[in-house]
Design a protein around this motif. Sequence first.
Motif, PDB file in Angstrom:
ATOM      1  N   ARG A 125     108.152  35.517 106.848  1.00 57.96           N
ATOM      2  CA  ARG A 125     108.058  34.222 107.527  1.00 57.96           C
ATOM      3  C   ARG A 125     106.662  33.629 107.450  1.00 57.96           C
ATOM      4  NH1 ARG A 125     108.084  38.333 110.751  1.00 57.96           N
ATOM      5  NH2 ARG A 125     106.684  38.506 112.545  1.00 57.96           N
ATOM      6  N   VAL A 155     114.231  39.971 102.116  1.00 59.88           N
ATOM      7  CA  VAL A 155     114.119  38.696 102.817  1.00 59.88           C
ATOM      8  C   VAL A 155     112.677  38.228 102.700  1.00 59.88           C
ATOM      9  CG1 VAL A 155     113.714  39.774 105.091  1.00 59.88           C
ATOM     10  CG2 VAL A 155     114.681  37.476 104.967  1.00 59.88           C
ATOM     11  N   ARG A 156     112.484  36.926 102.610  1.00 61.98           N
ATOM     12  CA  ARG A 156     111.138  36.363 102.499  1.00 61.98           C
ATOM     13  C   ARG A 156     110.402  36.490 103.821  1.00 61.98           C
ATOM     14  NH1 ARG A 156     109.362  34.796  97.316  1.00 61.98           N
ATOM     15  NH2 ARG A 156     111.178  34.057  96.175  1.00 61.98           N
ATOM     16  N   ALA A 191     114.051  32.743 107.771  1.00 60.92           N
ATOM     17  CA  ALA A 191     114.535  32.376 106.434  1.00 60.92           C
ATOM     18  C   ALA A 191     115.985  31.890 106.451  1.00 60.92           C
ATOM     19  CB  ALA A 191     114.397  33.568 105.485  1.00 60.92           C
ATOM     20  N   ASN A 194     111.930  37.890 110.227  1.00 60.79           N
ATOM     21  CA  ASN A 194     111.927  37.212 108.927  1.00 60.79           C
ATOM     22  C   ASN A 194     113.281  36.588 108.613  1.00 60.79           C
ATOM     23  OD1 ASN A 194     109.236  37.849 108.440  1.00 60.79           O
ATOM     24  ND2 ASN A 194     109.733  39.724 107.330  1.00 60.79           N
ATOM     25  N   GLY A 225     119.007  35.841 102.705  1.00 63.43           N
ATOM     26  CA  GLY A 225     118.367  37.007 102.107  1.00 63.43           C
ATOM     27  C   GLY A 225     119.242  37.559 101.004  1.00 63.43           C
ATOM     28  N   GLY A 281     105.723  34.446 102.805  1.00 64.46           N
ATOM     29  CA  GLY A 281     106.663  33.985 101.781  1.00 64.46           C
ATOM     30  C   GLY A 281     106.974  35.056 100.747  1.00 64.46           C
ATOM     31  N   TRP A 298     108.536  38.609  99.284  1.00 60.85           N
ATOM     32  CA  TRP A 298     109.746  39.386  99.538  1.00 60.85           C
ATOM     33  C   TRP A 298     109.379  40.638 100.310  1.00 60.85           C
ATOM     34  CZ3 TRP A 298     114.494  37.646  99.102  1.00 60.85           C
ATOM     35  CH2 TRP A 298     114.773  36.634  98.198  1.00 60.85           C
TER      36      TRP A 298
END
Length: 150
Positions: free
Chosen positions: A42, A39-40, A79, A75, A82, A45, A47
């Motif tokens: 927050r 997941v990116r 986002a 996160n 994911g 940005g 991974w």
Amino acid sequence: MTEQRYLKPGRIEVRLLHNTVGWLTRHGISIAGSRELAVRGRKSGEWRHNPVNPVTVGSNRFLVAPRGQTQWVRNLRAAGEGELRVGNRIERFTAEEVPDNEKPPLLRAYLGRWQWEVGAFFKGVNRDSSDEELLRIASDHPVFRITEQA
């Protein structure tokens, strides 16, 4: 505002367990159905990767945070999407957080599947606990319904 529960893993746990499970999963070996969540971040940005244990209830899949308000939870909230990975297989998904009042059957299913690994984080509650007991701890364990993207 009430304090949000988060049980941070120790250094040894991260090095031995998370890193080992993550490495195995990245190389295509899933331990009992585990996945690597990507997941990116927050803020950055970038991974971020964490081992997770998805659970299926009915026709839906869910991610449960046994340790509470973790960084991956924060996160994923930000986002809204994911990836779940095993080796080269990547499943992109969108995520919707489940309200506390809907969590008892999901927590019961999760504990039924994963209690051997995560039971210590659930304050003595297990798959045989009443809905009231599961509801009591529901706010400590974020749950996300995940939907595969086409």
